[in-house]
Design an enzyme around this catalytic site. Structure first.
Site, PDB file in Angstrom:
ATOM      1  N   GLY A 155       2.921 -81.313  63.414  1.00 22.30           N
ATOM      2  CA  GLY A 155       2.578 -82.827  62.509  1.00 22.30           C
ATOM      3  C   GLY A 155       4.098 -83.204  62.169  1.00 22.30           C
ATOM      4  O   GLY A 155       5.102 -82.749  62.466  1.00 22.30           O
TER       5      GLY A 155
ATOM      6  N   LYS B  90       1.116 -82.097  50.495  1.00 24.24           N
ATOM      7  CA  LYS B  90      -0.119 -81.332  51.368  1.00 24.24           C
ATOM      8  C   LYS B  90      -1.370 -81.865  50.515  1.00 24.24           C
ATOM      9  O   LYS B  90      -1.289 -82.082  49.621  1.00 24.24           O
ATOM     10  CB  LYS B  90      -0.126 -79.974  51.534  1.00 24.24           C
ATOM     11  CG  LYS B  90      -0.155 -79.126  50.318  1.00 24.24           C
ATOM     12  CD  LYS B  90      -0.156 -77.445  50.672  1.00 24.24           C
ATOM     13  CE  LYS B  90      -0.497 -76.652  49.481  1.00 24.24           C
ATOM     14  NZ  LYS B  90      -0.393 -75.511  49.761  1.00 24.24           N
TER      15      LYS B  90
ATOM     16  N   ARG C 120      -0.120 -70.183  47.038  1.00 25.16           N
ATOM     17  CA  ARG C 120       0.137 -71.829  47.645  1.00 25.16           C
ATOM     18  C   ARG C 120      -0.664 -72.536  46.830  1.00 25.16           C
ATOM     19  O   ARG C 120      -1.605 -72.303  46.201  1.00 25.16           O
ATOM     20  CB  ARG C 120      -0.618 -71.666  49.058  1.00 25.16           C
ATOM     21  CG  ARG C 120      -0.045 -70.769  50.178  1.00 25.16           C
ATOM     22  CD  ARG C 120      -1.501 -70.542  51.249  1.00 25.16           C
ATOM     23  NE  ARG C 120      -2.167 -69.546  50.678  1.00 25.16           N
ATOM     24  CZ  ARG C 120      -3.360 -68.970  51.513  1.00 25.16           C
ATOM     25  NH1 ARG C 120      -3.472 -69.404  52.691  1.00 25.16           N
ATOM     26  NH2 ARG C 120      -3.983 -67.837  50.949  1.00 25.16           N
ATOM     27  N   GLU C 121       0.229 -73.513  46.628  1.00 24.49           N
ATOM     28  CA  GLU C 121      -0.312 -74.661  45.783  1.00 24.49           C
ATOM     29  C   GLU C 121      -1.776 -75.183  46.682  1.00 24.49           C
ATOM     30  O   GLU C 121      -1.812 -75.224  47.636  1.00 24.49           O
ATOM     31  CB  GLU C 121       0.608 -75.858  45.683  1.00 24.49           C
ATOM     32  CG  GLU C 121       1.722 -75.568  44.894  1.00 24.49           C
ATOM     33  CD  GLU C 121       2.806 -76.694  44.988  1.00 24.49           C
ATOM     34  OE1 GLU C 121       2.329 -77.988  44.941  1.00 24.49           O
ATOM     35  OE2 GLU C 121       4.056 -76.537  44.792  1.00 24.49           O
TER      36      GLU C 121
ATOM     37  N   ASN D  20       8.344 -66.682  53.726  1.00 33.05           N
ATOM     38  CA  ASN D  20       8.322 -68.157  53.733  1.00 33.05           C
ATOM     39  C   ASN D  20       9.336 -68.513  54.936  1.00 33.05           C
ATOM     40  O   ASN D  20       8.793 -69.481  55.568  1.00 33.05           O
ATOM     41  CB  ASN D  20       8.839 -68.671  52.423  1.00 33.05           C
ATOM     42  CG  ASN D  20       7.845 -68.711  51.360  1.00 33.05           C
ATOM     43  OD1 ASN D  20       6.650 -68.491  51.682  1.00 33.05           O
ATOM     44  ND2 ASN D  20       8.027 -68.957  50.206  1.00 33.05           N
TER      45      ASN D  20
ATOM     46  N   CYS E 194       8.822 -74.996  48.109  1.00 30.66           N
ATOM     47  CA  CYS E 194       9.087 -73.505  48.318  1.00 30.66           C
ATOM     48  C   CYS E 194       9.874 -73.571  50.047  1.00 30.66           C
ATOM     49  O   CYS E 194      10.800 -73.379  50.194  1.00 30.66           O
ATOM     50  CB  CYS E 194       8.110 -72.642  48.555  1.00 30.66           C
ATOM     51  SG  CYS E 194       7.493 -72.057  46.871  1.00 30.66           S
TER      52      CYS E 194
ATOM     53  N   THR F  25      11.452 -66.519  42.633  1.00 30.27           N
ATOM     54  CA  THR F  25      12.266 -66.186  43.784  1.00 30.27           C
ATOM     55  C   THR F  25      13.846 -66.174  43.802  1.00 30.27           C
ATOM     56  O   THR F  25      14.322 -67.165  42.916  1.00 30.27           O
ATOM     57  CB  THR F  25      11.879 -67.252  44.983  1.00 30.27           C
ATOM     58  OG1 THR F  25      10.621 -66.998  44.914  1.00 30.27           O
ATOM     59  CG2 THR F  25      12.496 -66.559  46.181  1.00 30.27           C
TER      60      THR F  25
ATOM     61  N   VAL G  90       4.238 -71.449  38.858  1.00 33.45           N
ATOM     62  CA  VAL G  90       4.174 -69.708  38.984  1.00 33.45           C
ATOM     63  C   VAL G  90       3.823 -69.137  37.533  1.00 33.45           C
ATOM     64  O   VAL G  90       2.986 -68.447  37.441  1.00 33.45           O
ATOM     65  CB  VAL G  90       5.656 -69.219  39.680  1.00 33.45           C
ATOM     66  CG1 VAL G  90       5.383 -67.691  39.630  1.00 33.45           C
ATOM     67  CG2 VAL G  90       5.815 -69.860  40.804  1.00 33.45           C
TER      68      VAL G  90
ATOM     69  N   GLU H  55       5.909 -63.682  44.082  1.00 29.88           N
ATOM     70  CA  GLU H  55       4.717 -64.224  44.301  1.00 29.88           C
ATOM     71  C   GLU H  55       4.414 -64.956  45.731  1.00 29.88           C
ATOM     72  O   GLU H  55       5.343 -65.346  46.203  1.00 29.88           O
ATOM     73  CB  GLU H  55       4.178 -65.639  43.025  1.00 29.88           C
ATOM     74  CG  GLU H  55       5.383 -66.452  42.969  1.00 29.88           C
ATOM     75  CD  GLU H  55       5.144 -67.585  43.901  1.00 29.88           C
ATOM     76  OE1 GLU H  55       4.055 -67.847  44.182  1.00 29.88           O
ATOM     77  OE2 GLU H  55       6.170 -68.146  44.232  1.00 29.88           O
TER      78      GLU H  55
HETATM   79  C1  UDX Z   1       4.202 -71.684  50.283  1.00 29.13           C
HETATM   80  C2  UDX Z   1       3.867 -70.554  50.752  1.00 29.13           C
HETATM   81  O1  UDX Z   1       2.715 -70.519  51.816  1.00 29.13           O
HETATM   82  C3  UDX Z   1       3.214 -69.689  49.713  1.00 29.13           C
HETATM   83  O2  UDX Z   1       3.158 -68.275  50.193  1.00 29.13           O
HETATM   84  C4  UDX Z   1       4.761 -69.390  48.780  1.00 29.13           C
HETATM   85  O3  UDX Z   1       4.265 -68.792  47.587  1.00 29.13           O
HETATM   86  C5  UDX Z   1       4.995 -70.809  48.338  1.00 29.13           C
HETATM   87  O4  UDX Z   1       5.186 -71.626  49.259  1.00 29.13           O
HETATM   88  P1  UDX Z   1       3.041 -74.117  49.333  1.00 29.13           P
HETATM   89  O5  UDX Z   1       4.401 -74.667  49.205  1.00 29.13           O
HETATM   90  O6  UDX Z   1       2.016 -74.217  48.509  1.00 29.13           O
HETATM   91  O7  UDX Z   1       3.046 -72.398  49.730  1.00 29.13           O
HETATM   92  O8  UDX Z   1       2.543 -74.759  50.757  1.00 29.13           O
HETATM   93  P2  UDX Z   1       1.966 -74.211  52.276  1.00 29.13           P
HETATM   94  O9  UDX Z   1       0.394 -74.246  52.272  1.00 29.13           O
HETATM   95  O10 UDX Z   1       2.571 -73.097  52.520  1.00 29.13           O
HETATM   96  O11 UDX Z   1       2.549 -75.287  52.949  1.00 29.13           O
HETATM   97  C6  UDX Z   1       3.849 -75.813  53.261  1.00 29.13           C
HETATM   98  C7  UDX Z   1       4.000 -77.004  54.056  1.00 29.13           C
HETATM   99  O12 UDX Z   1       3.969 -76.702  55.370  1.00 29.13           O
HETATM  100  C8  UDX Z   1       3.093 -78.337  53.810  1.00 29.13           C
HETATM  101  O13 UDX Z   1       3.796 -79.257  53.693  1.00 29.13           O
HETATM  102  C9  UDX Z   1       1.822 -77.918  54.958  1.00 29.13           C
HETATM  103  O14 UDX Z   1       1.508 -79.500  55.273  1.00 29.13           O
HETATM  104  C10 UDX Z   1       2.774 -77.692  56.070  1.00 29.13           C
HETATM  105  N1  UDX Z   1       2.334 -76.871  57.011  1.00 29.13           N
HETATM  106  C11 UDX Z   1       1.495 -75.867  56.675  1.00 29.13           C
HETATM  107  C12 UDX Z   1       2.193 -77.545  58.459  1.00 29.13           C
HETATM  108  O15 UDX Z   1       2.934 -78.355  58.697  1.00 29.13           O
HETATM  109  N2  UDX Z   1       1.587 -76.935  59.339  1.00 29.13           N
HETATM  110  C13 UDX Z   1       0.893 -75.692  59.237  1.00 29.13           C
HETATM  111  O16 UDX Z   1       0.367 -75.046  60.196  1.00 29.13           O
HETATM  112  C14 UDX Z   1       0.982 -75.237  57.791  1.00 29.13           C
END
Ligand code: UDX
Length: 485
Positions: free
Chosen positions: A259, A326, A157-158, A214, A266, A122, A11, A154
């Site tokens: 999946g 991811k 997304r990573e 979230n 997060c 957070t 962050v 914030e």
């Molecule tokens: C998340 C929030 O999206 C972001 O707004 C916040 O600031 C931080 O946390 P991030 O942790 O980077 O971001 O990942 P994100 O893209 O949200 O994905 C989280 C997880 O969910 C991943 O493991 C991804 O594979 C999974 N995912 C996402 C699913 O299983 N299905 C989906 O449809 C979307």
């Protein structure tokens, strides 16, 4: 504006780079000497697309500097805004506010009387409520005037954090204590560059809006994973079902990919931290409890699918494709692949994994004794009895499944992200298992050297399917044509 950022994790570093990009003079204050050394040597402590280049550019043009916590006094005194971006969870599903308290204790007394304190981490709602007492007491003890206190959660997304920072959907400002509105005004000036709606809320509402976002995203994912169970039972493809639902603007199509479920730093923590705190406080949150439960069940189901496919093999060998939580990140925090690998090993399988992010793969091997790491997908698959895809890195969609079939000893692919082309996989001779692609589960592998013995559903990955095809799929399922290992 002169801005100090305390904590150069995901962050803090993304925020620093983004603020420098908007022309501010930014100082990053970091407690870890090794992280500081690596940043000074031009090495990012983690992988994030576009971040490396942006940090380098702004360290070279002098807009972004790093200092150690012990040497930050002068920069703190000179800052118009000090932003705190330190971690607030313990990595085990609980809140951890001691680091934030220690950081505030260090920095608040040094800040100028006309500076603004902004917390970007957070925070749990009750900690937000306690902040004015903590901060004002620190100021009083050092004979300083009260300062405005704001939150600025914030939503990055990573993997796309830089873009999310520079072009957010919204900016949220939480007012904890700002009687003259000096803090809000200053942050509004900063975020005008984002050209996004700026929502100003009371502090507790702002932190709940972050948590709420979230928690809702996590709920969508667990929802679609439950919908996938129905799809498997009745013979439908969950992506097709969602594609029709998504036309309803009230629903939308985002975050509805079934999946192995959500991982990362997060979503999993924020669900477990919320549920745990609620239980401690006597609140009843059955929906979020179920979101957590469904998410963990997905990982267990993936392991079950893999182990079913190697049933009867004395020393089964399994390849895992993907380890990071991811694609486009090297982050292994709460990555489903780690739980899955541990459980497969515990159940007696030998596990060989490949991830395109080699640094992450090496770290995974350190976390999980017995996990073998391969240098390519082909090396991972060589001689294994089952293949499981856990992270949908784009290169896995382009794999040569015919070539992999030659290498593998078994014939099942478990697609934990519904990311592969069932056509490519089954035509190569593998059986294909996935989540909520129930109609496809019924498809046996095409015999490599002969005619298919069951109708192969290959033609409609993108086109809507007719009811007729659904019926034939169910017939195939009735005939128990699931492919053994
Ligand atoms: C998340 C929030 O999206 C972001 O707004 C916040 O600031 C931080 O946390 P991030 O942790 O980077 O971001 O990942 P994100 O893209 O949200 O994905 C989280 C997880 O969910 C991943 O493991 C991804 O594979 C999974 N995912 C996402 C699913 O299983 N299905 C989906 O449809 C979307």
């Amino acid at each position: 504006m002169r801005i100090s950022i305390v904590g150069l994790g995901y962050v803090g570093l993304v925020t620093s780079a983004g603020l420098s990009e908007w022309g501010h003079d930014v100082v990053g204050i970091e407690a870890s000497p090794s992280r500081l050394d690596s940043l000074r040597a031009g090495r990012m402590p983690f992988f994030e697309p576009a971040l490396d280049e942006m940090v380098q550019r702004h360290t070279q043009n002098g807009r972004f500097r790093f200092v150690g916590s012990e040497d930050a006094e002068d920069d703190l005194v000179a800052s118009d805004i000090v932003m705190v971006a330190v971690g607030t969870h313990d990595g085990k599903g609980g809140w951890e506010t001691a680091t934030a308290t220690a950081a505030l204790t260090r920095i608040v007394p040094a800040m100028a009387d006309d500076a603004v304190l902004v917390v970007r981490s957070t925070l749990p709602p009750d900690f937000v409520a306690s902040l004015p007492d903590l901060v004002h007491e620190l100021r009083r003890q050092h004979g300083k005037m009260a300062i405005p206190i704001l939150l600025n959660p914030e939503f990055t997304r990573e993997g796309r954090a830089v873009r999310d920072f520079l072009h957010p959907d919204r900016v949220v400002l939480g007012v904890i204590d700002d009687p003259e509105e000096v803090g809000v005004g200053r942050l509004q000036d900063v975020y005008v560059a984002a050209e996004a709606p700026i929502v100003v809320l009371p502090g507790v509402a702002a932190t709940l809006s972050k948590l709420g976002a979230n928690l809702f995203l996590a709920t969508k994912i667990s929802f679609v994973n439950e919908l996938a169970v129905l799809c498997d039972r009745y013979g439908a493809d969950v992506d097709e079902v969602v594609s029709a639902m998504a036309f309803d603007a009230r629903i939308g199509g985002a975050f509805l990919r079934a999946g192995v479920g959500f991982g990362g730093s997060c979503l999993p923590h924020q669900v477990t931290m919320t549920v745990r705190t609620a239980v401690e406080e006597g609140l009843h949150l059955p929906l979020l409890t179920a979101v957590d439960e469904v998410n963990h069940r997905q990982r267990a189901r993936f392991v079950d699918l893999v182990m079913e496919s190697v049933d009867g093999i004395e020393s089964p060998r399994v390849a895992l494709l993907g380890l990071t939580f991811k694609p486009d990140t090297d982050d292994l925090r709460d990555a489903p692949a780690l739980t899955i690998a541990e459980e497969l090993l515990r159940r007696g399988a030998a596990v060989r994994a490949y991830d395109p992010m080699s640094s992450a793969a090496r770290r995974a091997a350190e976390f999980i004794p017995g996990l073998e790491i391969a240098g390519s997908a082909a090396e991972a698959v060589d001689g294994v009895h089952a293949i499981g895809l856990v992270t949908e890195w784009p290169e896995f969609s382009a794999l040569d499944w015919n070539g992999l079939h030659e290498l593998a000893a078994g014939t099942t692919v478990v697609d934990g992200r519904n990311a592969l082309s069932p056509t490519a996989v089954t035509q190569a001779g593998f059986a294909y298992r996935a989540f909520g692609r129930g109609s496809l589960d019924a498809v046996a592998a095409v015999p490599v050297d002969g005619e298919a013995t069951v109708p192969i559903r290959i033609e409609s990955e993108v086109q809507p399917r007719s009811h007729d095809r659904g019926t034939s799929t169910r017939r195939a399922a009735d005939a128990d044509l699931r492919q053994p290992a």
